[in-house]
Motif scaffolding. Structure first.
Motif, PDB file in Angstrom:
ATOM      1  N   ALA A 151       0.846  -1.195   0.000  1.00 33.01           N
ATOM      2  CA  ALA A 151       0.000   0.000   0.000  1.00 33.01           C
ATOM      3  C   ALA A 151       0.884   1.248   0.000  1.00 33.01           C
ATOM      4  O   ALA A 151       1.959   1.252   0.611  1.00 33.01           O
ATOM      5  CB  ALA A 151      -0.905   0.004   1.232  1.00 33.01           C
ATOM      6  N   PRO A 152       0.441   2.320  -0.666  1.00 28.28           N
ATOM      7  CA  PRO A 152       1.205   3.563  -0.613  1.00 28.28           C
ATOM      8  C   PRO A 152       1.208   4.137   0.805  1.00 28.28           C
ATOM      9  O   PRO A 152       0.149   4.291   1.417  1.00 28.28           O
ATOM     10  CB  PRO A 152       0.458   4.491  -1.564  1.00 28.28           C
ATOM     11  N   VAL A 153       2.395   4.412   1.324  1.00 31.22           N
ATOM     12  CA  VAL A 153       2.549   5.031   2.635  1.00 31.22           C
ATOM     13  C   VAL A 153       3.205   6.386   2.411  1.00 31.22           C
ATOM     14  O   VAL A 153       4.340   6.470   1.938  1.00 31.22           O
ATOM     15  CB  VAL A 153       3.404   4.165   3.587  1.00 31.22           C
ATOM     16  N   LEU A 154       2.453   7.442   2.722  1.00 32.28           N
ATOM     17  CA  LEU A 154       2.950   8.808   2.579  1.00 32.28           C
ATOM     18  C   LEU A 154       3.402   9.283   3.947  1.00 32.28           C
ATOM     19  O   LEU A 154       2.700   9.075   4.944  1.00 32.28           O
ATOM     20  CB  LEU A 154       1.864   9.718   2.031  1.00 32.28           C
ATOM     21  N   LEU A 155       4.554   9.927   3.999  1.00 29.85           N
ATOM     22  CA  LEU A 155       5.124  10.359   5.267  1.00 29.85           C
ATOM     23  C   LEU A 155       5.301  11.865   5.273  1.00 29.85           C
ATOM     24  O   LEU A 155       5.803  12.454   4.310  1.00 29.85           O
ATOM     25  CB  LEU A 155       6.451   9.648   5.499  1.00 29.85           C
ATOM     26  N   LEU A 156       4.890  12.467   6.397  1.00 32.12           N
ATOM     27  CA  LEU A 156       4.895  13.925   6.534  1.00 32.12           C
ATOM     28  C   LEU A 156       5.540  14.316   7.851  1.00 32.12           C
ATOM     29  O   LEU A 156       5.236  13.733   8.895  1.00 32.12           O
ATOM     30  CB  LEU A 156       3.443  14.429   6.521  1.00 32.12           C
ATOM     31  N   CYS A 157       6.441  15.296   7.810  1.00 33.10           N
ATOM     32  CA  CYS A 157       6.997  15.881   9.033  1.00 33.10           C
ATOM     33  C   CYS A 157       6.917  17.399   8.891  1.00 33.10           C
ATOM     34  O   CYS A 157       6.094  17.913   8.140  1.00 33.10           O
ATOM     35  CB  CYS A 157       8.419  15.390   9.292  1.00 33.10           C
ATOM     36  N   ARG A 158       7.739  18.126   9.597  1.00 37.93           N
ATOM     37  CA  ARG A 158       7.690  19.588   9.534  1.00 37.93           C
ATOM     38  C   ARG A 158       8.189  20.094   8.192  1.00 37.93           C
ATOM     39  O   ARG A 158       7.556  20.944   7.564  1.00 37.93           O
ATOM     40  CB  ARG A 158       8.519  20.191  10.670  1.00 37.93           C
ATOM     41  N   SER A 159       9.350  19.578   7.749  1.00 39.10           N
ATOM     42  CA  SER A 159       9.958  20.135   6.542  1.00 39.10           C
ATOM     43  C   SER A 159      10.401  19.095   5.513  1.00 39.10           C
ATOM     44  O   SER A 159      10.853  19.461   4.449  1.00 39.10           O
ATOM     45  CB  SER A 159      11.156  21.001   6.922  1.00 39.10           C
ATOM     46  N   GLY A 160      10.306  17.813   5.844  1.00 38.95           N
ATOM     47  CA  GLY A 160      10.656  16.767   4.894  1.00 38.95           C
ATOM     48  C   GLY A 160      11.866  15.935   5.254  1.00 38.95           C
ATOM     49  O   GLY A 160      12.189  14.989   4.541  1.00 38.95           O
TER      50      GLY A 160
END
Length: 130
Positions: free
Chosen positions: A70-79
């Motif tokens: 499955a596509p897992v998208l990851l997000l933080c403050r700036s990458g």
């Protein structure tokens, strides 16, 4: 291989791929008070105040996303933290990992402030705040 997508591209993927999951890897304080995309699953990569790695990160993601295709998208403050988290998930066998370029707040501008040059909020995408 880890993909890098701009926030708008990531949002579109989330809208059109029912198995895609957005993981917010920021700290609890960032997630709760700075804001977050709706439906993002919060699993910190590192946690304040000592910024230690979350030793349960991969297992917590596996509970939320058992399908390693499955596509897992990851997000933080700036990458940056999201890229580190994606690398750990890649080692755990996840096949479709997406780092959201610019994260939630984007890079620092010439005044050392975030939110003016890029990121999820700057792109005008949906977000919530506590």
């Amino acid at each position: 291989m880890i993909e890098n997508l701009e926030p708008q591209q990531a949002f579109e993927l989330l809208q059109h791929h029912e198995k895609a999951v957005l993981i917010d890897v920021r700290t609890k304080i960032e997630h709760d008070f700075v804001g977050r995309p709706p439906n993002a699953v919060h699993i910190p990569w590192k946690e304040a105040p000592d910024w230690q790695l979350n030793p349960n990160f991969v297992s917590e993601v596996t509970k939320q996303v058992p399908d390693k295709n499955a596509p897992v998208l990851l997000l933080c403050r700036s990458g940056q933290r999201s890229l580190e988290a994606a690398q750990a998930l890649e080692q755990a066998g996840y096949q479709r990992l997406i780092n959201i370029v610019g994260g939630f707040e984007g890079p620092l501008d010439h005044n050392k402030q975030r939110g003016q040059l890029g990121g999820w909020r700057f792109a005008g995408l949906p977000w919530l705040q506590s």
